[in-house]
Design a protein around this motif. Structure first.
Motif, PDB file in Angstrom:
ATOM      1  N   ARG A 176      21.175  -3.135 -14.685  1.00 34.45           N
ATOM      2  CA  ARG A 176      20.305  -1.565 -15.561  1.00 34.45           C
ATOM      3  C   ARG A 176      21.907  -0.622 -14.763  1.00 34.45           C
ATOM      4  O   ARG A 176      22.259   0.548 -15.894  1.00 34.45           O
ATOM      5  CB  ARG A 176      19.788  -1.222 -14.190  1.00 34.45           C
ATOM      6  N   GLU A 180      23.537  -1.780 -19.529  1.00 37.42           N
ATOM      7  CA  GLU A 180      22.753  -0.926 -20.786  1.00 37.42           C
ATOM      8  C   GLU A 180      23.646   0.342 -20.449  1.00 37.42           C
ATOM      9  O   GLU A 180      23.452   1.812 -21.379  1.00 37.42           O
ATOM     10  CB  GLU A 180      21.071  -0.517 -19.604  1.00 37.42           C
ATOM     11  N   VAL A 243      22.183   6.436 -20.584  1.00 44.40           N
ATOM     12  CA  VAL A 243      21.399   4.608 -21.147  1.00 44.40           C
ATOM     13  C   VAL A 243      22.442   4.586 -22.478  1.00 44.40           C
ATOM     14  O   VAL A 243      21.324   5.425 -22.889  1.00 44.40           O
ATOM     15  CB  VAL A 243      20.047   3.992 -20.806  1.00 44.40           C
ATOM     16  N   PHE A 392      15.680  -4.154 -25.153  1.00 41.54           N
ATOM     17  CA  PHE A 392      16.708  -5.310 -24.931  1.00 41.54           C
ATOM     18  C   PHE A 392      15.845  -6.529 -23.993  1.00 41.54           C
ATOM     19  O   PHE A 392      16.771  -7.536 -24.595  1.00 41.54           O
ATOM     20  CB  PHE A 392      17.011  -4.686 -22.965  1.00 41.54           C
TER      21      PHE A 392
END
Length: 421
Positions: A176, A180, A243, A392
């Motif tokens: 995270r 990303e 992101v 993903f």
């Protein structure tokens, strides 16, 4: 048992998502630079979409699929009953104690070194502290309710694997914050270390394969819940990097998966050793990696098969005895042919080799028992369906054949949980 396997497959196939790929040697394309009208993962314009392009529901589908697999296959008919006497001490056991925190170590080293992550320090620490509380609470609660005996006989808190839950919680944090926003290869490193932690726990005879799958699910889900709560608390305050998603104009795609497979019937070819009628392959766990420049590409695999003992009484390893798992490495072809935007046919053909040529001594009903494991070709073939759960990730379920030359032929059903980009 066959009904449970069928239910697991149906649950996994209900997960939905999408399909895309990028060139891994180019930087990610920020969402703010993508034509929203032609981008499958966004679908509409928004001032905040670059900070939260995937909903919690989409992110939760992967760990829910993993958890359902672990729960439905939490059945002693699939488990070996080979218990270890004496002290618990082994290299994999000690290594897992360290490896479970290694993805978090990478994350904080990058952060301290000044590499900008998704969140600033207050927001990130809030998310990570919340994830740790959720993961610990879920793991301990389920352990106390389940009371499943460990494969080595030392304790009744086997399900789920706490080490694996911690490792995947940390790996998801790394994903995270940096995977990303900076590079997917950072995520590959984190997930690889987490998967290795779980596999080492199986090798050390502390967990069944289903314990590891459930632990991985709880770790990922805990992090996703924590980030969702943090997003509600902080809004967009403290977000430093947007992101990023795949550049859809590129066709190269990588896939890294944690797989588990269960034997639903086997024929034994040897007259002694593993040909003992009370011995069967039970379940397998491992990792594989594919490069998909088109609908077909090369794949490599490494994993182990746990053995099942079906005798009247438990089989005991002597002090300092090694665990009888069959290790395999292999390479072959991976197929992924799209049917719909969210669904594809997957299949693998892998030629491998099990390098273990060992003899094992056991104690059974106070009598010695010997097993001989040859070094031989170990091949796999499977066919199934894949669905995407997010930008993903994807989930596959399959059936196939596991052929260990001169030892066994086993029919299998399995699930694979993939990180893709």
């Amino acid at each position: 048992m066959k009904r449970n396997l069928l239910i697991s497959a149906i649950l996994s196939l209900t997960i939905t998502g999408a399909h895309a790929g990028i060139n891994p040697f180019k930087p990610y394309m920020p969402l703010t630079e993508i034509d929203y009208a032609h981008n499958w993962s966004v679908g509409h314009d928004s001032t905040s979409i670059a900070y939260k392009p995937v909903s919690l529901t989409q992110r939760a589908l992967l760990p829910i699929g993993m958890l359902s697999t672990g729960i439905l296959l939490n059945d002693n008919e699939l488990d070996k009953r080979i218990k270890k006497e004496g002290k618990l001490s082994s290299t994999p056991l000690k290594s897992a104690d360290f490896l479970q925190f290694s993805p978090a170590g990478i994350l904080y080293i990058l952060k301290i070194a000044g590499v900008q992550s998704r969140n600033d320090w207050p927001r990130m620490l809030t998310a990570h502290g919340t994830a740790a509380v959720i993961q610990f609470g879920l793991t301990r609660s389920i352990k106390n309710i389940n009371d499943r005996e460990r494969p080595d006989g030392h304790g009744i808190n086997s399900f789920p694997s706490g080490h694996t839950a911690t490792a995947f919680m940390c790996a998801q944090m790394l994903h995270r914050e940096y995977g990303e926003t900076v590079s997917p290869w950072i995520s590959v490193a984190g997930y690889g270390l987490a998967a290795t932690t779980g596999i080492f726990r199986v090798i050390a005879n502390r967990h069944w394969c289903s314990d590891v799958m459930a632990g991985a699910a709880i770790g990922i889900l805990s992090t996703e819940l924590a980030y969702e709560l943090t997003d509600i608390l902080f809004g967009e305050h403290g977000i430093k990097r947007p992101v990023v998603v795949a550049d859809i104009d590129e066709t190269t795609r990588w896939k890294f998966g944690l797989y588990t497979e269960y034997s639903i019937g086997s024929d034994l070819f040897t007259s002694g050793g593993y040909g003992n009628p009370d011995t069967r392959p039970a379940c397998s766990i491992g990792i594989d990696a594919s490069w998909m420049p088109w609908y077909i590409g090369p794949v490599i695999r490494a994993g182990l098969t746990q053995m099942k003992w079906t005798g009247a009484d438990d089989l005991y390893l002597p002090d300092n005895g090694s665990v009888t798992d069959v290790y395999t490495i292999g390479a072959g072809l991976d197929m992924d042919i799209p049917l719909l935007s969210r669904l594809s046919i997957n299949g693998q053909a892998i030629a491998g080799y099990s390098p273990s040529a060992n003899s094992y001594s056991f104690k059974y009903q106070n009598q010695p028992l010997e097993w001989d494991i040859p070094a031989a070709m170990h091949c796999y073939a499977n066919l199934g369906m894949t669905v995407r759960t997010s930008s993903f990730s994807s989930v596959s379920v399959h059936g196939g054949l596991d052929y260990y030359d001169k030892v066994w032929r086993s029919y299998i059903v399995g699930a694979q949980f993939n990180f893709t980009f």
